[in-house]
Design a protein around this motif. Structure first.
Motif, PDB file in Angstrom:
ATOM      1  N   THR A 107       3.978   1.540   3.836  1.00  0.00           N
ATOM      2  CA  THR A 107       2.788   1.639   4.698  1.00  0.00           C
ATOM      3  C   THR A 107       2.305   0.248   5.115  1.00  0.00           C
ATOM      4  N   SER A 108       1.420   0.247   6.089  1.00  0.00           N
ATOM      5  CA  SER A 108       0.828  -1.015   6.536  1.00  0.00           C
ATOM      6  C   SER A 108      -0.329  -1.369   5.605  1.00  0.00           C
ATOM      7  N   GLY A 109       0.020  -1.805   4.424  1.00  0.00           N
ATOM      8  CA  GLY A 109      -0.961  -2.111   3.387  1.00  0.00           C
ATOM      9  C   GLY A 109      -1.367  -0.838   2.658  1.00  0.00           C
ATOM     10  N   ALA A 110      -2.000  -1.046   1.492  1.00  0.00           N
ATOM     11  CA  ALA A 110      -2.502   0.105   0.740  1.00  0.00           C
ATOM     12  C   ALA A 110      -3.665   0.748   1.478  1.00  0.00           C
ATOM     13  N   THR A 111      -4.336   0.000   2.319  1.00  0.00           N
ATOM     14  CA  THR A 111      -5.466   0.557   3.074  1.00  0.00           C
ATOM     15  C   THR A 111      -4.987   1.730   3.926  1.00  0.00           C
ATOM     16  N   GLU A 112      -3.868   1.522   4.608  1.00  0.00           N
ATOM     17  CA  GLU A 112      -3.329   2.622   5.419  1.00  0.00           C
ATOM     18  C   GLU A 112      -2.917   3.794   4.518  1.00  0.00           C
ATOM     19  N   ALA A 113      -2.298   3.472   3.388  1.00  0.00           N
ATOM     20  CA  ALA A 113      -1.851   4.534   2.479  1.00  0.00           C
ATOM     21  C   ALA A 113      -3.029   5.360   1.971  1.00  0.00           C
TER      22      ALA A 113
END
Ligand code: PMP
Ligand code: GLN
Length: 379
Positions: free
Chosen positions: A92-98
């Motif tokens: 993912t595009s960083g854990a934020t996106e996840a």
């Protein structure tokens, strides 16, 4: 034209505010969580190599297969669980996106999501944007341990998910095996999913990280997030991943493919190569343990009372011997007058509870920590 805000209470994140102020006044920035030192030169060399070799088009939607394979190996090695790189691991595009994709995949309007507060700032907006209702349960003041009877009392027939985070930002507390056992008891026989934010899995500083993936029951109902930004000192690359079983992973990917489709290609190639050498992640806890011990020693003798820090690269400290100001005001004042920027803990509470505690990031060069400590001793 009138737009009715979907997030009326939300302003600019504290990380942007404090890093901006620190830059403006030239303060030492111990606020936003990022290292002021570079990653391993080998890692930047690998990215440069793949950029030059022309790996510059879309990566596969779930992530580069080689990277997913390395993540599967690491997960099995560390937590003893086998996940399919084909279907159950998504880059993912960083854990934020996840985190956002997990919430969007699971939560329908009116669903409740239990959140332990203080909590990382993207959780509540993600729930609210999807029509969910955050149900906040405070961690125990002082130790920031989970109050399991309170979590049990907060569960209802509408509870869709419980969000946990260990090692915990902002407090530095960690979940123990006994915590996981309590959580497993609580969700047994329900359809409650666990969204487990483990971005600091490699910054567990006293003992082993207790991932939900280790637990014989919990792993099957969990979506687990991690972040290479934290593990390899590259927060600006914004590459993370989500590990989840079967149907959970399938629903997760449905959102991921339309939220961002795929993540930056040459960096995924580089991370796949770098991850192949386990020494690269196994060395991380020792590195940050030294930073933590150094920072705590440097702050001894100041008017800050340091709370325990078992994980993450954050140290929280009570300042009641120093001032009776609110934490936000004090954080601003220390940045402007002393030249050290921190994060006030109240921003991590839904109702801005103020326990007079500040968060310091110690992912900094030793000389940065020394200069900051010298300023904090003047208080
Ligand atoms: N969760 C926690 C607890 C964090 O501290 C952060 C910040 N890195 C994130 C998620 C987001 O990670 P990323 O930068 O990979 O989006
Ligand atoms: N995770 C970082 C922190 O807690 C900040 C990430 C961000 O700026 N959004 O400081």
């Amino acid at each position: 034209m009138r737009i009715e805000s979907k997030l009326p209470q939300v302003g600019t994140t504290i990380f942007t505010v404090m890093s901006g102020l620190a830059a403006q006044v030239g303060a030492i920035n111990l606020s936003q969580g990022f290292p002021d030192f570079d990653c391993a030169p080998e890692l930047t060399e690998l990215v440069a190599k793949y950029l030059r070799q022309g790996f510059n088009q879309y990566a596969p939607m779930p992530g580069l297969l080689a990277l997913r394979e390395r993540i599967a190996e690491k997960t099995e090695r560390l937590y003893g669980r086998v996940f399919s790189p084909d279907t159950e691991i998504t880059v993912t595009s960083g854990a934020t996106e996840a985190l956002y994709a997990a919430v969007a995949a699971l939560v329908r309007p009116g669903d409740e999501v239990i959140v332990l507060e203080p909590c990382y700032d993207c959780y509540l907006p993600a729930i609210e944007l999807n029509g969910g209702v955050p149900v906040c349960v405070p961690l125990r003041p002082g130790t920031y341990a989970v109050d399991w009877p309170a979590v049990r009392a907060a569960c209802s027939l509408r509870t869709r998910a419980i969000m946990i985070n260990s090692p915990h930002n902002p407090t530095g507390s960690v979940l123990t095996w006994a915590d996981l056992a309590q959580l497993a008891d609580l969700v047994r026989g329900t359809d409650i999913c666990i969204i487990s934010d483990e971005v600091y899995e490699h910054i567990c500083l006293d003992g082993e990280h207790q991932s939900v993936l280790r637990h014989p029951d919990l792993w099957q109902r969990s979506l687990v997030m991690s972040s290479f930004g934290k593990t390899f000192h590259v927060t600006g690359w914004k590459v993370g991943y989500c590990v989840a079983k079967g149907e959970l992973a399938r629903e997760f990917r449905k959102v991921h493919q339309f939220l961002t489709f795929s993540t930056v290609t040459p960096i995924q190639h580089a991370l796949a190569d770098f991850l192949a050498d386990e020494a690269n992640y196994l060395a991380v806890p020792d590195f940050f343990r030294q930073k933590r011990d150094k920072f705590r020693a440097l702050l001894a003798g100041t008017k800050f009372d340091l709370l325990p820090c078992h994980g993450t690269y954050f140290q929280v400290a009570s300042y009641t011997r120093l001032s009776s100001e609110g934490d936000y005001d004090l954080a601003l004042r220390l940045t402007r007058e002393i030249g050290v920027a921190t994060i006030p803990l109240s921003v991590f509470f839904a109702h801005r509870r103020d326990d007079h505690v500040l968060r310091f990031c110690f992912a900094k060069k030793d000389e940065t920590l020394e200069r900051a400590a010298e300023r904090l001793h003047r208080l």
